[in-house]
Scaffold this active site. Structure first.
Site, PDB file in Angstrom:
ATOM      1  N   HIS A  50       0.794  -1.150   0.090  1.00 38.85           N
ATOM      2  CA  HIS A  50       0.082  -0.010   0.116  1.00 38.85           C
ATOM      3  C   HIS A  50       0.828   1.190  -0.081  1.00 38.85           C
ATOM      4  CE1 HIS A  50      -2.518  -3.021   2.141  1.00 38.85           C
ATOM      5  NE2 HIS A  50      -3.485  -2.534   1.541  1.00 38.85           N
TER       6      HIS A  50
ATOM      7  N   ASP B 183       2.365   1.738   3.425  1.00 43.59           N
ATOM      8  CA  ASP B 183       3.163   0.892   4.088  1.00 43.59           C
ATOM      9  C   ASP B 183       4.501   1.311   3.783  1.00 43.59           C
ATOM     10  OD1 ASP B 183       0.884  -0.907   4.423  1.00 43.59           O
ATOM     11  OD2 ASP B 183       1.335  -2.116   2.504  1.00 43.59           O
TER      12      ASP B 183
ATOM     13  N   MET C  69       2.811  -5.698  -7.805  1.00 42.92           N
ATOM     14  CA  MET C  69       1.254  -5.084  -7.647  1.00 42.92           C
ATOM     15  C   MET C  69       1.454  -3.984  -6.495  1.00 42.92           C
ATOM     16  SD  MET C  69      -1.030  -5.065  -4.835  1.00 42.92           S
ATOM     17  CE  MET C  69      -1.534  -6.619  -3.817  1.00 42.92           C
TER      18      MET C  69
ATOM     19  N   GLU D 164     -10.758  -6.391  -5.129  1.00 47.06           N
ATOM     20  CA  GLU D 164     -10.896  -7.513  -4.068  1.00 47.06           C
ATOM     21  C   GLU D 164     -12.224  -7.541  -3.227  1.00 47.06           C
ATOM     22  OE1 GLU D 164      -7.337  -7.582  -1.723  1.00 47.06           O
ATOM     23  OE2 GLU D 164      -8.265  -8.888  -0.056  1.00 47.06           O
TER      24      GLU D 164
ATOM     25  N   LYS E  68     -14.946  -8.534  -0.120  1.00 47.67           N
ATOM     26  CA  LYS E  68     -14.758  -9.332   1.282  1.00 47.67           C
ATOM     27  C   LYS E  68     -16.406  -8.866   1.780  1.00 47.67           C
ATOM     28  CE  LYS E  68     -12.342  -8.787   5.402  1.00 47.67           C
ATOM     29  NZ  LYS E  68     -11.283  -8.337   6.323  1.00 47.67           N
TER      30      LYS E  68
ATOM     31  N   GLU F 177      -9.793 -13.453  -2.540  1.00 47.81           N
ATOM     32  CA  GLU F 177      -8.813 -13.824  -1.276  1.00 47.81           C
ATOM     33  C   GLU F 177      -9.602 -14.912  -0.725  1.00 47.81           C
ATOM     34  OE1 GLU F 177      -7.252 -11.444   1.386  1.00 47.81           O
ATOM     35  OE2 GLU F 177      -8.096 -12.363   3.083  1.00 47.81           O
TER      36      GLU F 177
ATOM     37  N   HIS G  43     -11.777 -14.239   2.326  1.00 47.37           N
ATOM     38  CA  HIS G  43     -13.076 -13.414   2.279  1.00 47.37           C
ATOM     39  C   HIS G  43     -14.015 -14.280   1.680  1.00 47.37           C
ATOM     40  CE1 HIS G  43     -10.233  -9.554   2.178  1.00 47.37           C
ATOM     41  NE2 HIS G  43      -9.825 -10.498   3.099  1.00 47.37           N
TER      42      HIS G  43
ATOM     43  N   ASP H  28      -5.164 -13.687  -3.639  1.00 46.81           N
ATOM     44  CA  ASP H  28      -4.810 -13.567  -2.331  1.00 46.81           C
ATOM     45  C   ASP H  28      -4.845 -14.837  -1.760  1.00 46.81           C
ATOM     46  OD1 ASP H  28      -3.845 -10.756  -2.576  1.00 46.81           O
ATOM     47  OD2 ASP H  28      -5.333  -9.974  -1.147  1.00 46.81           O
TER      48      ASP H  28
ATOM     49  N   ASP I  18     -12.060 -12.441  10.012  1.00 40.25           N
ATOM     50  CA  ASP I  18     -10.927 -12.625   8.727  1.00 40.25           C
ATOM     51  C   ASP I  18      -9.789 -12.935   9.162  1.00 40.25           C
ATOM     52  OD1 ASP I  18      -9.464 -12.350   6.193  1.00 40.25           O
ATOM     53  OD2 ASP I  18      -9.064 -10.249   6.423  1.00 40.25           O
TER      54      ASP I  18
ATOM     55  N   ASP J 114      -6.862 -14.698   7.958  1.00 42.28           N
ATOM     56  CA  ASP J 114      -5.550 -14.311   7.255  1.00 42.28           C
ATOM     57  C   ASP J 114      -4.399 -15.384   7.509  1.00 42.28           C
ATOM     58  OD1 ASP J 114      -6.597 -12.406   5.852  1.00 42.28           O
ATOM     59  OD2 ASP J 114      -5.875 -10.694   6.990  1.00 42.28           O
TER      60      ASP J 114
ATOM     61  N   ASP K 163      -1.674 -13.136   1.162  1.00 41.45           N
ATOM     62  CA  ASP K 163      -1.962 -12.122   1.918  1.00 41.45           C
ATOM     63  C   ASP K 163      -2.451 -12.753   3.471  1.00 41.45           C
ATOM     64  OD1 ASP K 163      -2.936 -10.042   3.057  1.00 41.45           O
ATOM     65  OD2 ASP K 163      -4.927  -9.643   1.794  1.00 41.45           O
TER      66      ASP K 163
HETATM   67  C1  GLT Z   1      -5.551  -5.416   4.147  1.00 39.57           C
HETATM   68  C2  GLT Z   1      -6.851  -6.624   4.040  1.00 39.57           C
HETATM   69  C3  GLT Z   1      -6.400  -7.311   2.612  1.00 39.57           C
HETATM   70  C4  GLT Z   1      -6.244  -6.434   1.595  1.00 39.57           C
HETATM   71  C5  GLT Z   1      -5.007  -5.497   1.327  1.00 39.57           C
HETATM   72  C6  GLT Z   1      -5.022  -4.749   0.262  1.00 39.57           C
HETATM   73  S1  GLT Z   1      -5.105  -4.682   2.818  1.00 39.57           S
HETATM   74  O1  GLT Z   1      -4.791  -6.373   4.938  1.00 39.57           O
HETATM   75  O2  GLT Z   1      -7.212  -7.237   4.779  1.00 39.57           O
HETATM   76  O3  GLT Z   1      -7.179  -8.246   2.357  1.00 39.57           O
HETATM   77  O4  GLT Z   1      -6.008  -7.490   0.468  1.00 39.57           O
HETATM   78  O5  GLT Z   1      -5.659  -3.445   0.463  1.00 39.57           O
HETATM   79 MN    MN Z   2      -8.282 -11.028   4.671  1.00 41.73          MN
HETATM   80 MN    MN Z   3      -6.358  -9.530   0.602  1.00 40.23          MN
END
Ligand code: GLT
Ligand code: MN
Ligand code: MN
Length: 390
Positions: free
Chosen positions: A58, A61, A92, A185, A187, A221, A224, A249, A259, A261, A291
């Site tokens: 980002h 970041d 990216m 993306e 969610k 993702e 998500h 992702d 979420d 991750d 991600d």
């Molecule tokens: C954030 C989010 C991710 C996205 C990122 C891109 S930022 O961490 O949880 O799923 O991919 O903006």
């Molecule tokens: Mn996520």
């Molecule tokens: Mn993501």
């Protein structure tokens, strides 16, 4: 049997991580950071050490939101040098339209036109930054584009505002000659109670309504789509099939949770296998972006274990996928369940003649219903193979 050396990541695997993933300090809504800050330059060398190919970011970041132009240029210069020295590429870039309080009502869909204009300006600057670093994919995650109460705006108005913003950004990319592909993306919720464009499927419906649909695809993702209770690989397959899988992702998620991750493949080995198999079978050639972030219990050695684990699991499952494709018993079942057409009338493109033949044909339903579909055996063979029993 394969030696562990064969699971070493190589540049051709295109494994990438976001600065925000390895740099994640383990903060959560109930607890503070557990790891000290780490600079983008140090993250780049950590990525090189683990064998990754790319780093994504980002705007903020890398460059703090209030940096002066001079500070920005110095930071970008140091970062570029670190990437060059470590042989790390930037495939990216993206923009934070969720962290600063100004986006508390959304960014492109916010009610205040000043916020919407600022969101565009911030995104254009993030695009400038990404282009300077060589990125050709620009991800847009509308984390704050949503509601706690639908009293705030009509939901179709939000869709219109989002369309206007994406159209604008496509023109900006064309104007500047950046050659970006935008990857949207989805969610379903978190951080908002409900986020517009809840799934990849929503975006696949939205994209054809844009002025430059050819420039816009999706960035599905794992976590998500699973939060929405969906089969991730099916969404990926649909995106792939219509030429819209611009980025992905990779991570993992347990059902019915926030979420998470999690490290790739750490929660749902079987669905992860089908995903890797799909990407490899179709020859997806884009970045394999993780991600995800390390458990909050880890220090930076553990973060490296996490990063290595994501890539290793991918490569193990990639090998399993080719074993699956080469397995004689699996192949013979696949042949059996996808029989040739034989005397069945052809149904391809409609023709008057073809439809007449189809209408006249006599089907033996009982014989058809008796054909064997040994999916139990097929699935067990898959389980045996994934678990290394076969
Ligand atoms: C954030 C989010 C991710 C996205 C990122 C891109 S930022 O961490 O949880 O799923 O991919 O903006
Ligand atoms: Mn996520
Ligand atoms: Mn993501």
């Amino acid at each position: 049997m394969t030696s562990s050396g064969q699971y070493q990541p190589k540049p051709e695997h295109k494994f990438s991580f976001g600065l925000w993933t390895l740099g994640n300090r383990g903060r959560d809504p109930f607890g503070d950071a557990v790891r000290p800050p780490i600079s983008p330059v140090d993250i780049v060398s950590m990525l090189a050490e683990t064998g990754a190919w790319g780093v994504n970011l980002h705007d903020n970041d890398l460059v703090p939101i209030d940096a002066t132009y001079a500070e920005r240029d110095r930071i970008v210069c140091d970062f570029k040098k670190a990437c060059e020295t470590n042989g790390i590429t930037v495939p990216m870039a993206t923009v934070s339209l969720f962290f600063h309080p100004v986006f508390r009502d959304g960014a492109f869909t916010a009610n205040d036109p000043e916020v919407r204009a600022y969101a565009l300006q911030k995104t254009m600057r993030a695009m400038d930054l990404g282009a300077e670093l060589g990125a050709k994919i620009f991800v847009l995650w509308g984390g704050r584009e949503g509601v706690e109460t639908d009293a705030c705006r009509r939901a179709d108005e939000a869709v219109k505002r989002l369309r206007e913003a994406v159209n604008y950004l496509c023109e900006y990319s064309i104007d500047r000659g950046y050659g970006y592909k935008f990857a949207m993306e989805a969610k379903p919720n978190e951080p908002r109670a409900d986020i517009y464009m809840a799934t990849t499927g929503h975006y696949l419906g939205f994209i054809p309504t844009l002025e430059h649909p050819e420039m816009v695809g999706v960035n599905p993702e794992v976590a998500h789509e699973q939060m929405a209770g969906l089969n991730f690989m099916h969404g990926v397959a649909q995106a792939w099939e219509c030429g819209k899988l611009f980025h992905i992702d990779l991570n993992d998620q347990m059902p019915g949770r926030y979420d998470q991750d999690l490290r790739f493949g750490s929660a749902n080995v079987k669905s992860t296998f089908w995903l890797v198999k799909f990407l490899e079978d179709v020859g997806y050639n884009g970045p394999r972006h993780f991600d995800a972030h390390a458990y909050r219990t880890e220090d930076y050695d553990g973060v490296k274990d996490f990063a290595r684990g994501c890539m290793r699991t991918y490569l193990i499952l990639k090998e399993k996928a080719s074993q699956w494709n080469a397995d004689k018993e699996i192949q013979s079942i696949l042949n059996e369940i996808t029989p040739p057409r034989n005397g069945t009338p052809e149904v391809g493109h409609y023709s008057e003649q073809g439809s007449a033949a189809l209408l006249a044909h006599c089907f033996d339903k009982d014989a058809m219903a008796k054909k064997r579909l040994p999916y139990e055996r097929l699935d067990q063979l898959t389980i045996d193979l994934i678990t290394g029993t076969r």
